[in-house]
Design a protein around this motif. Sequence first.
Motif, short mmCIF file in Angstrom:
data_model
loop_
_atom_site.label_atom_id
_atom_site.label_comp_id
_atom_site.label_asym_id
_atom_site.label_seq_id
_atom_site.Cartn_x
_atom_site.Cartn_y
_atom_site.Cartn_z
N LEU A 87 42.32 34.51 30.04
CA LEU A 87 41.49 33.62 30.83
C LEU A 87 40.12 34.23 31.14
O LEU A 87 40.03 35.37 31.63
N ILE A 88 39.08 33.46 30.85
CA ILE A 88 37.74 33.81 31.30
C ILE A 88 37.50 33.09 32.63
O ILE A 88 37.65 31.87 32.72
N ILE A 89 37.14 33.86 33.64
CA ILE A 89 36.98 33.31 34.98
C ILE A 89 35.66 33.81 35.59
O ILE A 89 35.02 34.71 35.05
N ARG A 90 35.30 33.24 36.73
CA ARG A 90 34.17 33.76 37.49
C ARG A 90 34.61 35.05 38.20
O ARG A 90 35.73 35.13 38.73
N LYS A 91 33.75 36.05 38.22
CA LYS A 91 34.10 37.32 38.87
C LYS A 91 34.44 37.10 40.34
O LYS A 91 35.31 37.79 40.90
N THR A 92 33.78 36.15 40.95
CA THR A 92 34.03 35.88 42.37
C THR A 92 35.43 35.32 42.63
O THR A 92 35.89 35.31 43.78
N ASP A 93 36.10 34.86 41.58
CA ASP A 93 37.46 34.31 41.71
C ASP A 93 38.55 35.30 41.33
O ASP A 93 39.73 34.94 41.25
N SER A 94 38.17 36.53 41.10
CA SER A 94 39.15 37.52 40.62
C SER A 94 40.33 37.67 41.55
O SER A 94 41.49 37.72 41.10
N ALA A 95 40.09 37.71 42.84
CA ALA A 95 41.18 37.88 43.81
C ALA A 95 42.12 36.68 43.78
O ALA A 95 43.35 36.84 43.89
N ARG A 96 41.58 35.47 43.62
CA ARG A 96 42.41 34.27 43.56
C ARG A 96 43.38 34.34 42.37
O ARG A 96 44.57 34.01 42.50
N ASP A 123 28.12 36.62 35.06
CA ASP A 123 29.10 37.02 36.09
C ASP A 123 30.48 36.43 35.82
O ASP A 123 31.19 36.02 36.75
N LEU A 124 30.82 36.39 34.56
CA LEU A 124 32.16 35.97 34.16
C LEU A 124 32.94 37.20 33.70
O LEU A 124 32.37 38.20 33.28
N THR A 125 34.26 37.11 33.76
CA THR A 125 35.10 38.24 33.37
C THR A 125 36.41 37.73 32.78
O THR A 125 36.72 36.54 32.88
N ILE A 126 37.16 38.63 32.17
CA ILE A 126 38.48 38.30 31.65
C ILE A 126 39.52 38.69 32.70
O ILE A 126 39.59 39.85 33.11
N ALA A 127 40.29 37.71 33.16
CA ALA A 127 41.32 37.99 34.17
C ALA A 127 42.28 39.05 33.63
O ALA A 127 42.84 38.87 32.55
N PRO A 128 42.50 40.15 34.36
CA PRO A 128 43.22 41.30 33.81
C PRO A 128 44.74 41.22 33.84
O PRO A 128 45.41 42.02 33.17
N THR A 129 45.32 40.27 34.61
CA THR A 129 46.77 40.32 34.81
C THR A 129 47.53 39.10 34.28
O THR A 129 48.76 39.13 34.23
N LEU A 130 46.82 38.04 33.87
CA LEU A 130 47.48 36.78 33.53
C LEU A 130 47.36 36.44 32.06
O LEU A 130 46.42 36.85 31.37
N MET A 131 48.32 35.64 31.60
CA MET A 131 48.28 35.12 30.24
C MET A 131 49.05 33.80 30.18
O MET A 131 50.13 33.68 30.76
#
Length: 299
Positions: A137-146, A221-229
């Motif tokens: 998943l590519i997400i907004r960095k600000t949503d990483s905690a969510r 400011d997008l990132t790859i979610a590190p824990t989900l698939m």
Amino acid sequence: MGIVQINLDSPSFFHPLLRGLPLKYLFCLTRHYLIFLTLLVPLTVQAHQVSFWNGNKTPSRQLYEQQVLQAALSAAGVKTSIDVDERNLSISEEASVFSKQLFDVFATVQGNPKLNAENKILIAKPIMQGLLGQRLLIIRKTDSARFDAIKQTDEMKKMRSGIPTGWADVTLFKANQYNTVEIGNFETIFQYLVNNDFDYLALGANEIEQVYQQADLEKLDLTIAPTLMLRYNFPVVFYVNPNNPELAKHLNTGLELIINNGTLKTMFDQHFGHLYSRLHLADRISFELNNPLIKSKIN
């Protein structure tokens, strides 16, 4: 066969029994002799020309799928010249990839709904070892905690999945009751994510890093979610123009050969094998989706 040098000026060229004949007869006989010699020279086998549409995908997939096509046809004993076209086609153009674009073969996900109205021959031998269906998943960095807090399927379903218009994933996500936003195209989808039109974009593990780098998503400011698939059956297969059944037969035979002798697996590992450890695929929280576009699991 070596080069045969013929010297018509040399008396020794003519057989003794022929030296008394008038010159015009000698040349007539010589001409027929030369024609006979040309029939002894093996004819050059012309390579069979195959038009391969290889657009609308990442360069890593383009290179791999072209090499697989060539390896399969070579294994089938077909001398082939592959004419590769990497143009990106519109949805309507892709939907007529055989009937109007007149390509011989291309690779896509099995059950691609864009091809619903197109006559085609399916080569039901997947070539991507299921990796395209392992979606990061590519997400907004600000949503990483969510996203780090997501543990349950219901939590994942509530997040808005953004999918470019016309992608096969749209039908799949909706069938699994995922919150789905079909919007834009691959060139504009990331800006929609930045604008909060949806929460994430799911891409295959085989291509997500290349997409991230090429689109320079760090600057957005997008990132790859590190824990989900997300994970679903999404086999990549070849489709062949229905007017070329001989090509389909050879391709099917060749793929079976390179699957059985391990060549395909070796090629896959060379291109994508390193991704399993680098992207920690085995360690991620995985959410399984069913794929209604195909009737049986083939990868």
